[in-house]
Motif scaffolding. Sequence first.
Motif, PDB file in Angstrom:
ATOM      1  N   CYS A 162      31.650  28.495  24.747  1.00  0.00           N
ATOM      2  CA  CYS A 162      30.649  28.273  25.791  1.00  0.00           C
ATOM      3  C   CYS A 162      29.563  29.346  25.725  1.00  0.00           C
ATOM      4  O   CYS A 162      28.360  29.045  25.744  1.00  0.00           O
ATOM      5  N   VAL A 163      29.998  30.614  25.617  1.00  0.00           N
ATOM      6  CA  VAL A 163      29.043  31.724  25.572  1.00  0.00           C
ATOM      7  C   VAL A 163      28.186  31.625  24.311  1.00  0.00           C
ATOM      8  O   VAL A 163      26.965  31.854  24.347  1.00  0.00           O
ATOM      9  N   ALA A 164      28.809  31.213  23.182  1.00  0.00           N
ATOM     10  CA  ALA A 164      28.053  31.076  21.937  1.00  0.00           C
ATOM     11  C   ALA A 164      26.976  29.996  22.080  1.00  0.00           C
ATOM     12  O   ALA A 164      25.831  30.185  21.642  1.00  0.00           O
ATOM     13  N   ALA A 165      27.341  28.868  22.706  1.00  0.00           N
ATOM     14  CA  ALA A 165      26.372  27.783  22.892  1.00  0.00           C
ATOM     15  C   ALA A 165      25.217  28.252  23.775  1.00  0.00           C
ATOM     16  O   ALA A 165      24.047  27.982  23.483  1.00  0.00           O
ATOM     17  N   ALA A 166      25.559  28.978  24.844  1.00  0.00           N
ATOM     18  CA  ALA A 166      24.515  29.479  25.746  1.00  0.00           C
ATOM     19  C   ALA A 166      23.598  30.440  25.002  1.00  0.00           C
ATOM     20  O   ALA A 166      22.375  30.423  25.188  1.00  0.00           O
ATOM     21  N   GLY A 167      24.196  31.265  24.118  1.00  0.00           N
ATOM     22  CA  GLY A 167      23.396  32.192  23.323  1.00  0.00           C
ATOM     23  C   GLY A 167      22.419  31.447  22.426  1.00  0.00           C
ATOM     24  O   GLY A 167      21.257  31.839  22.282  1.00  0.00           O
ATOM     25  N   MET A 168      22.895  30.347  21.852  1.00  0.00           N
ATOM     26  CA  MET A 168      22.013  29.550  20.992  1.00  0.00           C
ATOM     27  C   MET A 168      20.818  29.014  21.791  1.00  0.00           C
ATOM     28  O   MET A 168      19.672  29.102  21.355  1.00  0.00           O
ATOM     29  N   VAL A 169      21.099  28.479  22.996  1.00  0.00           N
ATOM     30  CA  VAL A 169      20.003  27.953  23.827  1.00  0.00           C
ATOM     31  C   VAL A 169      19.031  29.081  24.168  1.00  0.00           C
ATOM     32  O   VAL A 169      17.804  28.902  24.089  1.00  0.00           O
ATOM     33  N   ASP A 170      19.564  30.264  24.509  1.00  0.00           N
ATOM     34  CA  ASP A 170      18.696  31.404  24.835  1.00  0.00           C
ATOM     35  C   ASP A 170      17.772  31.748  23.669  1.00  0.00           C
ATOM     36  O   ASP A 170      16.570  31.939  23.854  1.00  0.00           O
ATOM     37  N   ARG A 171      18.343  31.830  22.464  1.00  0.00           N
ATOM     38  CA  ARG A 171      17.520  32.184  21.296  1.00  0.00           C
ATOM     39  C   ARG A 171      16.455  31.121  21.030  1.00  0.00           C
ATOM     40  O   ARG A 171      15.306  31.431  20.712  1.00  0.00           O
ATOM     41  N   MET A 172      16.859  29.850  21.213  1.00  0.00           N
ATOM     42  CA  MET A 172      15.906  28.773  20.912  1.00  0.00           C
ATOM     43  C   MET A 172      14.849  28.634  21.998  1.00  0.00           C
ATOM     44  O   MET A 172      13.749  28.141  21.745  1.00  0.00           O
ATOM     45  N   ARG A 173      15.189  29.068  23.224  1.00  0.00           N
ATOM     46  CA  ARG A 173      14.155  29.100  24.267  1.00  0.00           C
ATOM     47  C   ARG A 173      13.171  30.221  23.957  1.00  0.00           C
ATOM     48  O   ARG A 173      11.956  30.089  24.130  1.00  0.00           O
ATOM     49  N   ALA A 174      13.730  31.358  23.473  1.00  0.00           N
ATOM     50  CA  ALA A 174      12.891  32.530  23.232  1.00  0.00           C
ATOM     51  C   ALA A 174      11.907  32.284  22.094  1.00  0.00           C
ATOM     52  O   ALA A 174      10.739  32.676  22.182  1.00  0.00           O
ATOM     53  N   ASN A 175      12.355  31.621  21.004  1.00  0.00           N
ATOM     54  CA  ASN A 175      11.423  31.432  19.892  1.00  0.00           C
ATOM     55  C   ASN A 175      10.551  30.188  20.044  1.00  0.00           C
ATOM     56  O   ASN A 175       9.728  29.885  19.186  1.00  0.00           O
ATOM     57  N   GLY A 176      10.736  29.475  21.145  1.00  0.00           N
ATOM     58  CA  GLY A 176       9.846  28.344  21.429  1.00  0.00           C
ATOM     59  C   GLY A 176      10.273  27.037  20.798  1.00  0.00           C
ATOM     60  O   GLY A 176       9.592  26.020  20.944  1.00  0.00           O
ATOM     61  N   ALA A 177      11.427  27.015  20.104  1.00  0.00           N
ATOM     62  CA  ALA A 177      11.891  25.777  19.484  1.00  0.00           C
ATOM     63  C   ALA A 177      12.262  24.752  20.563  1.00  0.00           C
ATOM     64  O   ALA A 177      12.064  23.558  20.392  1.00  0.00           O
ATOM     65  N   LEU A 178      12.813  25.259  21.678  1.00  0.00           N
ATOM     66  CA  LEU A 178      13.085  24.380  22.813  1.00  0.00           C
ATOM     67  C   LEU A 178      11.924  24.557  23.788  1.00  0.00           C
ATOM     68  O   LEU A 178      11.627  25.664  24.233  1.00  0.00           O
ATOM     69  N   SER A 179      11.276  23.456  24.107  1.00  0.00           N
ATOM     70  CA  SER A 179      10.085  23.497  24.956  1.00  0.00           C
ATOM     71  C   SER A 179      10.423  23.999  26.361  1.00  0.00           C
ATOM     72  O   SER A 179      11.491  23.694  26.898  1.00  0.00           O
ATOM     73  N   PRO A 180       9.501  24.769  26.979  1.00  0.00           N
ATOM     74  CA  PRO A 180       9.726  25.169  28.375  1.00  0.00           C
ATOM     75  C   PRO A 180       9.493  24.023  29.350  1.00  0.00           C
ATOM     76  O   PRO A 180       9.584  24.213  30.562  1.00  0.00           O
ATOM     77  N   HIS A 181       9.178  22.834  28.847  1.00  0.00           N
ATOM     78  CA  HIS A 181       8.914  21.690  29.726  1.00  0.00           C
ATOM     79  C   HIS A 181      10.006  20.634  29.572  1.00  0.00           C
ATOM     80  O   HIS A 181      10.617  20.520  28.526  1.00  0.00           O
ATOM     81  N   GLY A 182      10.192  19.866  30.633  1.00  0.00           N
ATOM     82  CA  GLY A 182      11.141  18.761  30.581  1.00  0.00           C
ATOM     83  C   GLY A 182      10.522  17.586  29.829  1.00  0.00           C
ATOM     84  O   GLY A 182       9.296  17.467  29.778  1.00  0.00           O
ATOM     85  N   PRO A 183      11.344  16.693  29.238  1.00  0.00           N
ATOM     86  CA  PRO A 183      10.819  15.628  28.368  1.00  0.00           C
ATOM     87  C   PRO A 183       9.940  14.597  29.076  1.00  0.00           C
ATOM     88  O   PRO A 183       9.284  13.810  28.406  1.00  0.00           O
ATOM     89  N   PHE A 184       9.940  14.591  30.443  1.00  0.00           N
ATOM     90  CA  PHE A 184       9.085  13.619  31.142  1.00  0.00           C
ATOM     91  C   PHE A 184       7.834  14.281  31.702  1.00  0.00           C
ATOM     92  O   PHE A 184       7.013  13.624  32.328  1.00  0.00           O
ATOM     93  N   GLU A 185       7.719  15.598  31.525  1.00  0.00           N
ATOM     94  CA  GLU A 185       6.562  16.294  32.082  1.00  0.00           C
ATOM     95  C   GLU A 185       5.335  16.078  31.189  1.00  0.00           C
ATOM     96  O   GLU A 185       5.456  15.962  29.963  1.00  0.00           O
TER      97      GLU A 185
END
Lengths: 416, 301
Positions: free
Chosen positions: A214-237
């Motif tokens: 669980c912690v590893a998965a959360a770490g992955m999301v954190d890293r991908m949020r930080a480098n911008g790979a995961l958008s800061p916006h929701g898919p309907f915005e």
Amino acid sequence: MKKRILLTTVAAALAAGSATADPVKLTVWSDTARIEPFKAFDAAHDNIELDIVTVAPPDQTAKLQLAMRSGDDVPDVIFMAELQQIAQLSTRRSNYLMDLSDKVDATVVDSFLPSSLSPCETGDGRLLCLRNDLAHFITWYNKPKFDELGLAVPATWEEFEKIGEVAAQNGMIVGTGTQPTPVMNMLIAGGCEPGFLVEGSTDTIKIDMANDGCVAAAGMVDRMRANGALSPHGPFEPSFVTDVKDGKLLMFNGPTWFGEHVMRPLYELDGGIVAASESLKFQDQEQPVAWSWGGGVFGGYHKSEHPDEVVQLIEWMTTDTGLQGKATTMPAHADSSAVWKDRVASDPWYAATDVYDKMEASAPYGHPSYAGYRFDIMAAFAKIDGASDDSIVDKLADYAAEIENSAKVAGYKIAN
Amino acid sequence: MTQISAPNSDPKKRRRQDRWFIIAMMAPYLALLGFFGIAPVVYAIGLSFMDTIDWVFWGFTNYEFVLNDFRLIEAIQNVFTYVAIWLTMMVVGIAGLSLMLDALPDRTASVLRTSFFLPGAITSSAIVILWLFLLDPAVSPYGALFEALGWENRRQVVSHFGYPVVFALMAYLAYSGGWIVVIGGALKGISKEVVEAAHVDGANQFQIATRVKLPMVWRSLALMAILSFANGIQMFVEPQLMSLAGSTYSRPDWSVNQLAFQYAFNLGDFGASAAMSTMLLGVAIFISLCVVFGTRFYKMD
């Protein structure tokens, strides 16, 4: 069993005999996507007349409580787009749903894809609904861009993260980092347990947001949020939609309806772009674990004056191959799914002919605990995640506490 | 001598007639108060001691359930933070704006007053929708400012402002215009001689505003504060409508009144909902009475 067949025959004979009599009137509450299917039922059946009322899915529980309280205008059949409603509407205090276990034939129950009815089944053997569609997370990707960048379609989250790095370097995105459900899908895939029923129990849940996976998965999301790979916006915005229309969407871990319901009508992607692949797994896992997003169900009112017609309507809505084969969502009913498959496979809009096969192959990875609960893990996530800019890893404990508290208020016991 | 008697010379009889007249005048109000004010409150108080499924007397079970809800303290904090921010904005902002408008020439003042009133013409539910756009850096006119601060999406804007500030801003826009008109009316009522006398005595505009005019309209400001307070602690619409922006912003249990709604319409527990509403009403009445008696509000000068 013999008795039931006899009864069914008698009922059928009666129904046939009364076809010329006044039709039975049923009131149904529908979301906007289910209006046409209800109308199709109405047109195909002379013995039943439907009064279709449109209700926004988030308002449905509140409106039903009010209707049951006043005793007026309680609908005979409802569509539940949000699975929490199965749990919310089958308690002592809000007892709406009809138990279908002795009303729907075993052959009908068996005609659904494996495990698709599990959200409808309770620990004590009741069947509270029939499933409209399967909505587990799979991997959607932009095939021409993958070819252009020379990328291989990922099978693991680790590969996905690497593709995210490439995407970020090219100013592209591979998903959303804020919309609760897709983010939760990544956490749950890693092993987070944000409140799942303990097996065999109807009111004890287990919460574990601290295990390594669980912690590893959360770490992955954190890293991908930080480098911008995961958008800061929701898919309907609007910002996200603009990015997609600018050709910046490289891939998206989304539910099975994401192609037909979002990428096609909302993102207006051209033909020959969208392809799909199976749900992702972490390297150390034997097989993927996929959460779901929606996958609505139909349920009836246990005090309806016309229980037979209610069952007939629910069965038709979920198992009519003509109707379900044309739906925007992947049918939970096996035969309908086969019809749907042919349609998707021959549709030139997709960049591959195996989109349905990937969905079907991923269906068994659907999380067994995906069901209705009387607390909302997505709302809890939105509240905790929206409270500060801290990393998700740092917020896991707060999140666990929030779920524990909400579950207790809703009357659940917490297992340790 | 005795021939010239007026029809109601007997003072006792006259008082009795007056009383009937007063009762007749108040009857419609009393009827409405009874049906739509007192009866529902009595019903809710009764309900709060019952289990509403089996209709048995439950004593304080509902109250216990509500007071043990972990969200209650949070909701109370949320609401009071919001009310504190909003009331400060209302009292300072409206007193300031009204006094400044009053010092301007009449024509300019009425144009400005109308322009202040305009945002108030939008109902609070519509204001929420408007703000959902204002807070999104992608479409907001303040987008550049948000981006300069490093807030790249609406979620970050909302979380940096905090919900209490966002709701206070919404409510200030929705309600301030109407009150500026009301306080403006109160200021118009101040006699010109008093203001001129102060002027002759050498007071400047600022001193006239703060030393002469403000003490003469404080009662209207206090009334505004009391009504806004009662309104504020019962807030419901603004947080409830945040869900329109998507599940990321949905806060169905942000305020105390929302909790009461959740009990009734999510859990189906009308008894707990009634208990919560009863307590909320008690608090509102208690604090209003404190303010009314503490400031000797009804005392005539």
